[in-house]
Design an enzyme around this catalytic site. Structure first.
Site, short mmCIF file in Angstrom:
data_model
loop_
_atom_site.label_atom_id
_atom_site.label_comp_id
_atom_site.label_asym_id
_atom_site.label_seq_id
_atom_site.Cartn_x
_atom_site.Cartn_y
_atom_site.Cartn_z
N ARG A 91 -34.98 -21.19 -0.44
CA ARG A 91 -34.16 -21.96 0.51
C ARG A 91 -32.76 -22.17 -0.05
O ARG A 91 -31.77 -22.12 0.66
CB ARG A 91 -34.83 -23.32 0.85
N TYR A 143 -19.77 -18.34 25.28
CA TYR A 143 -21.14 -17.84 25.20
C TYR A 143 -22.08 -18.97 25.64
O TYR A 143 -21.89 -20.14 25.25
CB TYR A 143 -21.42 -17.43 23.75
N ASP A 217 -15.40 -17.49 16.78
CA ASP A 217 -16.59 -16.66 16.96
C ASP A 217 -16.12 -15.22 17.12
O ASP A 217 -15.50 -14.87 18.14
CB ASP A 217 -17.33 -17.15 18.22
C1 LIG Z 1 -25.18 -13.66 20.65
C2 LIG Z 1 -23.99 -14.51 20.48
C3 LIG Z 1 -24.06 -15.72 19.79
C4 LIG Z 1 -25.37 -16.28 19.26
O1 LIG Z 1 -25.97 -15.47 18.31
P1 LIG Z 1 -27.56 -15.40 18.10
O2 LIG Z 1 -27.70 -14.51 16.94
O3 LIG Z 1 -28.14 -14.87 19.36
O4 LIG Z 1 -28.03 -16.79 17.85
C5 LIG Z 1 -22.90 -16.45 19.63
N1 LIG Z 1 -21.74 -16.02 20.12
C6 LIG Z 1 -21.63 -14.86 20.79
C7 LIG Z 1 -20.31 -14.43 21.30
C8 LIG Z 1 -22.75 -14.08 21.01
O5 LIG Z 1 -22.63 -12.96 21.69
#
Ligand SMILES: *Cc1c(COP(=O)(O)O)cnc(C)c1O
Length: 447
Positions: A91, A143, A217
């Protein structure tokens, strides 16, 4: 040159290659140069990203060509006080995960990278920097999962969330203030493919509150095409489930930072909550990253072909590779490519549904970034967690179709899409070819 001890082997062994390097990472782990901090610390010319993606130096005692999977929850200690060894409990840290993190840090141009069990897990770790009363400013075309987590934090965590149109930095200037603890951005947004000016927004946010954290992101573009940390962001995170892995065979989240104090806070949460990526998934992700360059290049080329095809037949297409994209210049001022996700409108929800269901090569699926092509209706699938009223407020067209382009033969993809368009009754067939039936508002037939 084979020098280098792997954690667990004799620590007195002289690490030849390591002499020139600072072998202690931020956790204090005395790691061999593996995956080597090959550049920029080797003093020579910086390797191109395509090279860094595949270049790792593993130097376990058997010189394994592939980084071993340390499928072990615990590591034996050498003293009763537990001190002395690099790893004690998975962990808190695991050698396979550390390899992946160091490899990603190099690729993302970051001081430190951290990997967790999903993209949403990454955002969860990041948002735990927030305290009740803090304000978050974010986009209005997010998202779906991001939207859901922020909503939860506003109803359960006392966080004030402002959704604004982040495509205009001036709108944001009117909302940020000294209580703004975080600005959360996505670019290009999905599925409206709107572009967000990271450098301008980062400077506006930091001017309003120097302690504000600008988090981006970067899932839609991957580190191959954009480096938000170089554009003024404090944190970049990505869903490793998408382009980084490329095969839809694992879930992962990646966080990268340049500020070591911030890195420590994020690591604290990962260790405290136990969301670090498992050794096996760390290994799978390491393998996926090696082909990111070839996959993304092919996917982008295919995406450009499809976008041009749809636009030339009169559909309203959103793709930053097209000159018609209203923020084309802004996108290319930040990114090295257009990515492989595009969307288009048909003017009719039922027609869109029929297109999606008539496509054969294009699998109906949420997500993107995989080697095979996918088709979806975001309002019915990935964005269904946003209620219809909010979708309407945010001008998310119910008929929008999202295409996530894979590495197949582009002629096959276009043939399959053409057949689906005809079968769904989305086009008028004329002796010259076919043209979109319903041209909606701003879209003019371009040919
Ligand atoms: C898929 C996605 C996420 C979340 O990721 P996961 O791995 O599915 O939890 C966040 N932001 C964007 C833009 C995504 O396409």
């Amino acid at each position: 040159m084979s020098g280098g001890s792997f954690p667990g082997s004799s620590k007195d062994k002289v690490n030849g290659a390591g002499k020139a390097l600072n072998t202690h990472d931020l956790d204090g782990h005395d790691l061999p140069p593996s995956p080597a901090p090959s550049t920029p610390r080797n003093g020579g010319r910086k390797y191109a990203l395509a090279t860094e993606l595949v270049y790792t130096e593993s130097s376990d005692q058997y010189n394994a060509a592939s980084v071993p999977i340390y499928q072990s929850a615990t590591f034996k200690q050498t003293s009763a006080t537990g001190g002395g060894m690099e790893y004690d409990y998975t962990r808190s840290g695991n050698p396979t995960r550390t390899h992946l993190e160091r490899h990603l840090a190099k690729i993302m141009n970051a001081e430190r990278a951290l990997v967790v069990s999903s993209g949403m897990g990454a955002l969860d770790v990041i948002t735990r920097l927030l305290r009740p009363g803090d304000e978050v400013v974010t986009g209005d075309d997010l998202y779906g999962g991001t939207n859901r987590l922020l909503k939860y934090l506003s109803t359960h965590g006392g966080i004030v969330v402002h959704h604004v149109d982040t495509t205009d930095p001036e709108t944001l200037r009117g909302v940020v203030n000294n209580k703004t603890a975080m600005v959360l951005l996505e670019t290009p947004t999905n599925p409206l493919i709107k572009i967000v000016d990271i450098p301008s927004i980062a400077s506006i946010a930091h001017a309003a509150n120097p302690a504000a954290v600008v988090a981006v992101d970067n899932t839609m573009l991957s580190p191959l095409l954009q480096n938000p940390l170089d554009l003024g962001a404090d944190i970049v995170y990505e869903s490793g489930t998408k382009y980084l892995s490329g095969h839809h065979d694992l879930m992962a989240g990646v966080i990268a930072i340049n500020d070591s104090a911030l890195g420590e806070k994020l690591y604290f949460t990962i260790n405290a909550s136990g969301c670090g990526l498992s050794p096996f998934d760390s290994w799978l992700l390491l393998r996926g990253i090696k082909t990111l360059g070839v996959r993304m290049e092919k996917q982008q080329t295919n995406a450009m072909r499809i976008a041009t095809f749809l636009e030339s037949h009169g559909f309203k297409v959103r793709y930053p590779g097209l000159k018609s994209h209203p923020q084309y210049d802004l996108h290319w001022s930040m990114a090295r490519g257009a990515g492989a996700v595009l969307s288009f409108e048909t003017g009719d929800v039922n027609v869109s549904e029929r297109i999606v269901e008539s496509a054969r090569l294009w699998a109906i699926s949420v997500s993107f970034g995989c080697v095979n092509s996918l088709i979806s209706m975001p309002c019915r699938m990935s964005h269904a967690s946003i209620d219809a009223k909010t979708r309407a407020e945010r001008a998310l067209p119910e008929d929008i179709i999202r295409l996530c382009v894979g590495i197949e033969d582009p002629e096959d993809l276009i043939d399959d899409l053409s057949r689906a368009l005809v079968q769904a009754g989305a086009v008028n067939i004329t002796p010259e070819g076919f043209q979109a039936l319903k041209i909606n508002d701003s879209a003019e037939a371009s040919s």
